[in-house]
Design a protein around this motif. Structure first.
Motif, PDB file in Angstrom:
ATOM      1  N   LYS A 174      73.790  47.033  18.699  1.00  0.00           N
ATOM      2  CA  LYS A 174      73.328  47.925  17.623  1.00  0.00           C
ATOM      3  C   LYS A 174      71.896  48.374  17.923  1.00  0.00           C
ATOM      4  N   LEU A 175      71.748  49.658  18.226  1.00  0.00           N
ATOM      5  CA  LEU A 175      70.440  50.219  18.576  1.00  0.00           C
ATOM      6  C   LEU A 175      69.966  51.268  17.589  1.00  0.00           C
ATOM      7  N   ASP A 176      70.798  51.623  16.632  1.00  0.00           N
ATOM      8  CA  ASP A 176      70.443  52.625  15.624  1.00  0.00           C
ATOM      9  C   ASP A 176      70.097  51.911  14.327  1.00  0.00           C
ATOM     10  N   PRO A 177      68.837  51.961  13.878  1.00  0.00           N
ATOM     11  CA  PRO A 177      68.457  51.231  12.663  1.00  0.00           C
ATOM     12  C   PRO A 177      69.221  51.690  11.430  1.00  0.00           C
ATOM     13  N   GLU A 178      69.731  52.922  11.457  1.00  0.00           N
ATOM     14  CA  GLU A 178      70.459  53.440  10.299  1.00  0.00           C
ATOM     15  C   GLU A 178      71.822  52.778  10.128  1.00  0.00           C
ATOM     16  N   THR A 179      72.323  52.141  11.163  1.00  0.00           N
ATOM     17  CA  THR A 179      73.666  51.542  11.093  1.00  0.00           C
ATOM     18  C   THR A 179      73.625  50.019  11.112  1.00  0.00           C
ATOM     19  N   LEU A 180      72.443  49.427  10.960  1.00  0.00           N
ATOM     20  CA  LEU A 180      72.346  47.969  11.054  1.00  0.00           C
ATOM     21  C   LEU A 180      73.156  47.269   9.970  1.00  0.00           C
ATOM     22  N   MET A 181      73.260  47.866   8.800  1.00  0.00           N
ATOM     23  CA  MET A 181      74.014  47.243   7.716  1.00  0.00           C
ATOM     24  C   MET A 181      75.412  47.824   7.578  1.00  0.00           C
ATOM     25  N   ASP A 182      75.790  48.675   8.510  1.00  0.00           N
ATOM     26  CA  ASP A 182      77.129  49.243   8.520  1.00  0.00           C
ATOM     27  C   ASP A 182      78.073  48.238   9.181  1.00  0.00           C
ATOM     28  N   ASN A 183      79.076  47.794   8.453  1.00  0.00           N
ATOM     29  CA  ASN A 183      79.990  46.788   8.982  1.00  0.00           C
ATOM     30  C   ASN A 183      81.057  47.360   9.907  1.00  0.00           C
ATOM     31  N   THR A 184      81.015  48.664  10.122  1.00  0.00           N
ATOM     32  CA  THR A 184      81.967  49.262  11.050  1.00  0.00           C
ATOM     33  C   THR A 184      81.706  48.750  12.461  1.00  0.00           C
ATOM     34  N   ILE A 185      82.736  48.258  13.114  1.00  0.00           N
ATOM     35  CA  ILE A 185      82.604  47.728  14.473  1.00  0.00           C
ATOM     36  C   ILE A 185      82.920  48.837  15.464  1.00  0.00           C
ATOM     37  N   GLU A 186      81.974  49.099  16.331  1.00  0.00           N
ATOM     38  CA  GLU A 186      82.151  50.137  17.340  1.00  0.00           C
ATOM     39  C   GLU A 186      82.774  49.552  18.601  1.00  0.00           C
ATOM     40  N   PRO A 187      83.538  50.353  19.350  1.00  0.00           N
ATOM     41  CA  PRO A 187      84.074  49.866  20.624  1.00  0.00           C
ATOM     42  C   PRO A 187      82.969  49.672  21.655  1.00  0.00           C
ATOM     43  N   ARG A 188      83.276  48.984  22.716  1.00  0.00           N
ATOM     44  CA  ARG A 188      82.307  48.753  23.776  1.00  0.00           C
ATOM     45  C   ARG A 188      82.014  50.065  24.514  1.00  0.00           C
ATOM     46  N   PRO A 189      80.763  50.318  24.837  1.00  0.00           N
ATOM     47  CA  PRO A 189      80.431  51.546  25.572  1.00  0.00           C
ATOM     48  C   PRO A 189      80.812  51.423  27.041  1.00  0.00           C
ATOM     49  N   THR A 190      80.759  52.533  27.755  1.00  0.00           N
ATOM     50  CA  THR A 190      80.960  52.488  29.202  1.00  0.00           C
ATOM     51  C   THR A 190      79.778  51.790  29.861  1.00  0.00           C
ATOM     52  N   GLU A 191      79.961  51.325  31.070  1.00  0.00           N
ATOM     53  CA  GLU A 191      78.861  50.672  31.773  1.00  0.00           C
ATOM     54  C   GLU A 191      77.717  51.645  32.003  1.00  0.00           C
ATOM     55  N   GLU A 192      78.018  52.886  32.336  1.00  0.00           N
ATOM     56  CA  GLU A 192      76.967  53.877  32.565  1.00  0.00           C
ATOM     57  C   GLU A 192      76.129  54.082  31.313  1.00  0.00           C
ATOM     58  N   THR A 193      76.799  54.197  30.165  1.00  0.00           N
ATOM     59  CA  THR A 193      76.082  54.381  28.897  1.00  0.00           C
ATOM     60  C   THR A 193      75.224  53.161  28.583  1.00  0.00           C
ATOM     61  N   TYR A 194      75.801  51.984  28.765  1.00  0.00           N
ATOM     62  CA  TYR A 194      75.103  50.747  28.431  1.00  0.00           C
ATOM     63  C   TYR A 194      73.889  50.537  29.324  1.00  0.00           C
ATOM     64  N   VAL A 195      74.042  50.760  30.617  1.00  0.00           N
ATOM     65  CA  VAL A 195      72.897  50.651  31.528  1.00  0.00           C
ATOM     66  C   VAL A 195      71.805  51.637  31.122  1.00  0.00           C
TER      67      VAL A 195
END
Length: 505
Positions: A174-195
């Motif tokens: 979680k890198l977006d402060p606006e979604t820190l309390m959002d309980n929605t679970i996001e899928p894993r990003p691609t390796e390129e995006t994550y790096v």
């Protein structure tokens, strides 16, 4: 946001003694009614919050997490339930005295232990996101101080993300402060995006003018993030991704920042804040380092290296044995030449408490003491654990340069600084071509950085992690280059999180 905030502040209480006392930071603050509106108002508030984000970075046992109610081993605790020892025992360097699922490549999604302890730092990524946002939006302190704190927290967040990448691959941080309390679970990003996430945090930190270059001359802040640490983490990331051009550039930058090898190898581990240290995890009486106790046998009294030099924790009438957790494989020990000064820090025989003498014919492995200035009657030592040091920079520079250009003289000269100190020579056969030098560098990295938590990453990068485990008779499969996502996370995600290939609960 309030729950995230309260957990962050609770972590600050627990983390404030990691470097120095927080008495001055906390003594005038009323913590009975805290909220984002009345915290982050002063430099002390911000500093205390950041200290909480460092909580997993200790050599002591671990920490209680107020967000989960659980207890977790710290990343640099020397116990087998922690990140770096569990990594080491999967390699050709270290083995356990008794059966262990990491040593045997039998880790599964429900294994717990180091798996859960390491994955939990995903929560500290979220807390770092909250702290970055709170400081960036605060009017407290000066702009330079706020910018410095943001750069520090981004560097620490990047390290946690890199650690997660090392063990699990890309995860849904979680890198977006606006979604820190959002309980929605996001899928894993691609390796390129994550790096890219990691790279951006480090780039932002390095572009911050008020972010200090290093803290080697500052005992009170030793162990904190700095520009040198950010370059070191980014270099490790690029080595992990085999981005040789960028890895070499970051190594060169560190080589221009005033770091150097110190003359005595043993002093690297016996002394703090030398010119060789880039980032180490401080240890003190509140946060002991138990590494030596983990590697000493349970019936240990006095040990000896190959030169007959002795080591005892205490004296003949009062001494401390160990907990016999793990040892150095004899096959790895035998790669050291007798004239190699690094071999002096490894014990190959010992006198047992019952009066018998034990040598390699009955010892499971050698004893990699490493911290030789620890001969006193105590289980814990106040010696820092090195995470990034200049020797690694030189070896990474040489490896990256070799991958780009073959064994150049500059690459050889970088390694020669290390071998000269060790009292050995680079064999002529090691520099005849790229492949020969690559193989030599892998083994030299092992000898120089033994038991510092680097070996698993090195073997994976060189493509021999699995094959060497199979040669040892382990149940290693190609997919074991990553550990499984803990089953608790998979279950809570309700099918949104994909498990790493090869693993089933």
């Amino acid at each position: 946001m309030k729950k995230i905030f309260l957990t962050t502040v609770l972590s600050a209480f627990l983390g404030c003694s990691l470097f120095t006392s927080c008495d001055d930071l906390l003594e005038t603050k009323n913590f009975t009614d805290m909220s984002p509106s009345n915290f982050f108002k002063t430099e002390g508030d911000m500093d205390a919050a950041i200290m909480g984000i460092y909580l997993p970075c200790t050599t002591n046992w671990g920490y209680g997490d107020g967000g989960t109610g659980g207890w977790y081993n710290a990343l640099f605790n020397a116990d087998l339930a922690a990140y770096y020892p569990s990594s080491m025992i999967t390699t050709d360097m270290v083995c356990t005295y008794s059966s262990n699922i990491y040593d045997e490549f039998n880790v599964g999604p429900s294994s717990g232990g180091a798996l859960t302890n390491t994955y939990n730092i995903i929560r500290f990524v979220a807390r770092a996101t909250d702290v970055i946002n709170q400081i960036a939006n605060s009017s407290g302190a000066t702009e330079d101080i706020r910018s410095r704190f943001v750069a520090e927290t981004k560097t620490l967040r990047a390290f946690y993300m890199y650690t997660l990448l090392d063990w699990f691959g890309p995860v849904n941080v979680k890198l977006d402060p606006e979604t820190l309390m959002d309980n929605t679970i996001e899928p894993r990003p691609t390796e390129e995006t994550y790096v890219g996430y990691i790279e951006k945090d480090l780039n932002d930190a390095l572009e911050t003018s008020s972010f200090p270059d290093k803290y080697n001359a500052d005992a009170d802040n030793w162990g904190r993030m700095s520009k040198a640490v950010a370059y070191g983490i980014r270099m490790k990331l690029y080595m992990h991704q085999k981005d040789w051009t960028k890895a070499k550039a970051d190594a060169e930058k560190l080589m221009s920042m005033g770091f150097s090898l110190i003359s005595n190898y043993e002093d690297v581990f016996n002394n703090d804040r030398t010119s060789e240290h880039i980032w180490s995890i401080p240890s003190n009486t509140a946060y002991d380092n138990f590494y030596v106790t983990e590697v000493l046998p349970s019936d240990f009294k006095r040990g000896y290296n190959h030169l007959g030099e002795s080591y005892i924790r205490g004296n003949d009438s009062s001494y401390k044995p160990g907990w016999q957790a793990y040892c150095m494989r004899w096959e790895f020990y035998d790669t050291f030449e007798d004239k190699d000064v690094r071999k002096k820090t490894i014990l190959c025989e010992f006198d047992a408490a019952d009066g018998t003498h034990k040598n390699r014919s009955i010892m499971k492995g050698a004893i990699p003491v490493k911290f030789t200035d620890s001969q006193y009657d105590n289980y814990g030592i106040q010696k820092a654990h090195p995470v990034i040091r200049y020797a690694e920079v030189l070896l990474s520079y040489a490896e990256a340069d070799n991958e780009l250009n073959g064994p150049t003289q500059s690459a050889i000269n970088a390694v020669k600084q290390i071998t000269d100190r060790a009292g050995i020579e680079i064999p002529a056969s090691a520099t005849v071509g790229k492949e020969a030098f690559r193989s030599y560098l892998l083994e030299e990295r092992g000898r120089e950085l033994f038991c510092e938590g680097q070996r698993r990453q090195d073997l994976i990068r060189h493509g021999v992690y699995i094959s060497r485990a199979v040669e040892r008779g382990k149940n290693a499969k190609d997919y074991h280059v990553l550990f499984p996502i803990p089953q608790t996370a998979i279950t809570e995600a309700g099918g949104i999180l994909e498990q790493n290939p090869g693993y089933t609960n």
